[in-house]
Design a protein around this motif. Structure first.
Motif, PDB file in Angstrom:
ATOM      1  N   MET A 282      18.334 176.971  35.791  1.00  0.00           N
ATOM      2  CA  MET A 282      18.303 175.981  34.939  1.00  0.00           C
ATOM      3  C   MET A 282      17.452 176.277  33.895  1.00  0.00           C
ATOM      4  SD  MET A 282      17.361 172.132  35.309  1.00  0.00           S
ATOM      5  CE  MET A 282      18.385 172.003  37.140  1.00  0.00           C
ATOM      6  N   LYS A 283      18.209 176.390  32.628  1.00  0.00           N
ATOM      7  CA  LYS A 283      17.533 176.730  31.307  1.00  0.00           C
ATOM      8  C   LYS A 283      16.588 175.645  30.905  1.00  0.00           C
ATOM      9  CE  LYS A 283      20.078 180.441  29.985  1.00  0.00           C
ATOM     10  NZ  LYS A 283      20.042 181.449  28.828  1.00  0.00           N
ATOM     11  N   GLN A 284      15.263 175.808  30.394  1.00  0.00           N
ATOM     12  CA  GLN A 284      14.408 174.696  29.862  1.00  0.00           C
ATOM     13  C   GLN A 284      13.959 175.398  28.770  1.00  0.00           C
ATOM     14  OE1 GLN A 284      14.129 171.795  31.101  1.00  0.00           O
ATOM     15  NE2 GLN A 284      14.865 172.043  33.156  1.00  0.00           N
ATOM     16  N   PRO A 285      13.664 174.447  27.788  1.00  0.00           N
ATOM     17  CA  PRO A 285      13.133 174.912  26.390  1.00  0.00           C
ATOM     18  C   PRO A 285      11.373 175.046  26.492  1.00  0.00           C
ATOM     19  CG  PRO A 285      13.675 172.498  26.186  1.00  0.00           C
ATOM     20  CD  PRO A 285      14.187 173.152  27.376  1.00  0.00           C
ATOM     21  N   ILE A 286      11.023 176.079  25.976  1.00  0.00           N
ATOM     22  CA  ILE A 286       9.576 176.304  25.607  1.00  0.00           C
ATOM     23  C   ILE A 286       9.044 175.052  24.779  1.00  0.00           C
ATOM     24  CG2 ILE A 286       7.672 177.856  24.906  1.00  0.00           C
ATOM     25  CD1 ILE A 286       9.601 180.219  25.485  1.00  0.00           C
ATOM     26  N   VAL A 287       7.797 174.592  25.129  1.00  0.00           N
ATOM     27  CA  VAL A 287       7.030 173.428  24.407  1.00  0.00           C
ATOM     28  C   VAL A 287       5.583 173.983  23.962  1.00  0.00           C
ATOM     29  CG1 VAL A 287       8.419 171.621  25.246  1.00  0.00           C
ATOM     30  CG2 VAL A 287       6.381 172.374  26.477  1.00  0.00           C
ATOM     31  N   GLY A 288       5.472 174.947  24.447  1.00  0.00           N
ATOM     32  CA  GLY A 288       4.012 175.625  24.402  1.00  0.00           C
ATOM     33  C   GLY A 288       3.725 176.890  24.943  1.00  0.00           C
ATOM     34  N   PHE A 289       2.397 177.524  24.858  1.00  0.00           N
ATOM     35  CA  PHE A 289       1.970 178.634  25.374  1.00  0.00           C
ATOM     36  C   PHE A 289       0.554 178.256  25.746  1.00  0.00           C
ATOM     37  CE2 PHE A 289       5.435 179.986  22.689  1.00  0.00           C
ATOM     38  CZ  PHE A 289       6.233 180.863  23.478  1.00  0.00           C
TER      39      PHE A 289
ATOM     40  N   GLU B 160      15.050 180.337  31.785  1.00  0.00           N
ATOM     41  CA  GLU B 160      15.737 180.164  32.851  1.00  0.00           C
ATOM     42  C   GLU B 160      14.559 179.861  33.982  1.00  0.00           C
ATOM     43  OE1 GLU B 160      18.805 179.389  35.012  1.00  0.00           O
ATOM     44  OE2 GLU B 160      19.198 180.619  33.046  1.00  0.00           O
ATOM     45  N   CYS B 161      14.411 178.769  34.366  1.00  0.00           N
ATOM     46  CA  CYS B 161      13.291 178.177  35.403  1.00  0.00           C
ATOM     47  C   CYS B 161      13.856 178.030  36.855  1.00  0.00           C
ATOM     48  CB  CYS B 161      12.803 176.751  34.872  1.00  0.00           C
ATOM     49  SG  CYS B 161      11.578 176.177  35.758  1.00  0.00           S
ATOM     50  N   LYS B 162      13.278 179.345  37.572  1.00  0.00           N
ATOM     51  CA  LYS B 162      13.723 179.297  38.689  1.00  0.00           C
ATOM     52  C   LYS B 162      12.840 178.161  39.647  1.00  0.00           C
ATOM     53  CE  LYS B 162      14.935 184.025  39.153  1.00  0.00           C
ATOM     54  NZ  LYS B 162      14.673 185.355  39.729  1.00  0.00           N
TER      55      LYS B 162
ATOM     56  N   CYS C  87      12.578 175.107  38.908  1.00  0.00           N
ATOM     57  CA  CYS C  87      13.320 173.877  38.977  1.00  0.00           C
ATOM     58  C   CYS C  87      14.526 174.249  39.820  1.00  0.00           C
ATOM     59  CB  CYS C  87      13.989 173.930  37.422  1.00  0.00           C
ATOM     60  SG  CYS C  87      13.090 173.047  36.196  1.00  0.00           S
ATOM     61  N   GLU C  88      15.096 175.216  39.950  1.00  0.00           N
ATOM     62  CA  GLU C  88      16.278 175.496  40.953  1.00  0.00           C
ATOM     63  C   GLU C  88      15.827 175.294  42.238  1.00  0.00           C
ATOM     64  OE1 GLU C  88      17.983 179.161  39.855  1.00  0.00           O
ATOM     65  OE2 GLU C  88      18.604 178.747  38.143  1.00  0.00           O
ATOM     66  N   GLU C  89      14.447 175.636  42.395  1.00  0.00           N
ATOM     67  CA  GLU C  89      13.972 175.481  43.863  1.00  0.00           C
ATOM     68  C   GLU C  89      13.343 174.316  44.055  1.00  0.00           C
ATOM     69  OE1 GLU C  89      10.983 178.523  43.625  1.00  0.00           O
ATOM     70  OE2 GLU C  89      12.582 180.228  43.866  1.00  0.00           O
ATOM     71  N   GLY C  90      13.339 173.206  42.864  1.00  0.00           N
ATOM     72  CA  GLY C  90      12.753 171.933  43.289  1.00  0.00           C
ATOM     73  C   GLY C  90      11.180 172.053  43.551  1.00  0.00           C
ATOM     74  N   SER C  91      10.563 172.787  42.803  1.00  0.00           N
ATOM     75  CA  SER C  91       9.135 173.021  42.807  1.00  0.00           C
ATOM     76  C   SER C  91       8.362 171.995  41.944  1.00  0.00           C
ATOM     77  CB  SER C  91       8.700 174.225  42.077  1.00  0.00           C
ATOM     78  OG  SER C  91       9.042 175.290  43.225  1.00  0.00           O
ATOM     79  N   PRO C  92       7.520 171.477  42.330  1.00  0.00           N
ATOM     80  CA  PRO C  92       6.527 170.462  41.841  1.00  0.00           C
ATOM     81  C   PRO C  92       6.105 171.030  40.294  1.00  0.00           C
ATOM     82  CG  PRO C  92       5.183 171.294  43.451  1.00  0.00           C
ATOM     83  CD  PRO C  92       6.456 171.871  43.641  1.00  0.00           C
ATOM     84  N   ARG C  93       5.653 170.203  39.343  1.00  0.00           N
ATOM     85  CA  ARG C  93       5.360 170.592  38.141  1.00  0.00           C
ATOM     86  C   ARG C  93       3.917 171.476  38.245  1.00  0.00           C
ATOM     87  NH1 ARG C  93       7.412 166.896  33.669  1.00  0.00           N
ATOM     88  NH2 ARG C  93       5.565 167.221  32.712  1.00  0.00           N
ATOM     89  N   ASP C  94       3.975 172.219  37.303  1.00  0.00           N
ATOM     90  CA  ASP C  94       2.540 172.985  37.299  1.00  0.00           C
ATOM     91  C   ASP C  94       1.477 172.207  36.210  1.00  0.00           C
ATOM     92  OD1 ASP C  94       3.534 175.216  38.683  1.00  0.00           O
ATOM     93  OD2 ASP C  94       4.460 176.102  36.728  1.00  0.00           O
ATOM     94  N   TRP C  95       2.066 171.564  35.289  1.00  0.00           N
ATOM     95  CA  TRP C  95       1.202 170.681  34.429  1.00  0.00           C
ATOM     96  C   TRP C  95       1.743 169.780  34.012  1.00  0.00           C
ATOM     97  CZ3 TRP C  95       3.145 170.125  29.586  1.00  0.00           C
ATOM     98  CH2 TRP C  95       4.415 170.972  29.499  1.00  0.00           C
ATOM     99  N   GLU C  96       1.141 168.669  33.683  1.00  0.00           N
ATOM    100  CA  GLU C  96       1.601 167.136  33.456  1.00  0.00           C
ATOM    101  C   GLU C  96       1.616 167.285  31.681  1.00  0.00           C
ATOM    102  OE1 GLU C  96       2.823 164.918  35.124  1.00  0.00           O
ATOM    103  OE2 GLU C  96       2.226 166.231  36.913  1.00  0.00           O
TER     104      GLU C  96
ATOM    105  N   GLY D  29       5.682 176.653  34.276  1.00  0.00           N
ATOM    106  CA  GLY D  29       4.918 177.572  33.285  1.00  0.00           C
ATOM    107  C   GLY D  29       5.830 178.987  34.000  1.00  0.00           C
ATOM    108  N   GLN D  30       5.935 179.729  32.830  1.00  0.00           N
ATOM    109  CA  GLN D  30       6.602 181.107  33.155  1.00  0.00           C
ATOM    110  C   GLN D  30       6.065 182.083  32.236  1.00  0.00           C
ATOM    111  OE1 GLN D  30      10.884 182.695  31.974  1.00  0.00           O
ATOM    112  NE2 GLN D  30      10.928 181.276  33.773  1.00  0.00           N
TER     113      GLN D  30
END
Length: 68
Positions: free
Chosen positions: A1-8, A55-57, A59-68, A25-26
């Motif tokens: 699932m593709k997700q936009p970058i919002v920061g670094f 591409e966010c793997k 998200c595809e795995e249903g992992s919890p968020r890394d940051w809020e 995060g990636q």
């Protein structure tokens, strides 16, 4: 699932991590010849990639968020 970058941010080892809109995060390393991402080395290059989709793997795995 593709997700936009919002920061670094940098991780504890000094590697750049793209913060995605989904809360994951990636790593976006410049490590030629395997990964050729010279844009990650400069503030202007990173700024130009805000909004780019990765591409966010997690998200595809249903992992919890890394940051809020």
């Amino acid at each position: 699932m593709k997700q936009p970058i919002v920061g670094f941010h940098k991780d504890e080892e000094g590697h750049w991590v793209a913060q995605l809109s989904c809360g994951h995060g990636q790593h976006v390393r410049h490590n030629p010849p395997w990964r050729n991402r010279p844009w990650v080395l400069t503030p202007a290059g990173r700024e130009r990639h805000i909004g780019a989709k990765l591409e966010c793997k997690k998200c595809e795995e249903g992992s919890p968020r890394d940051w809020e």
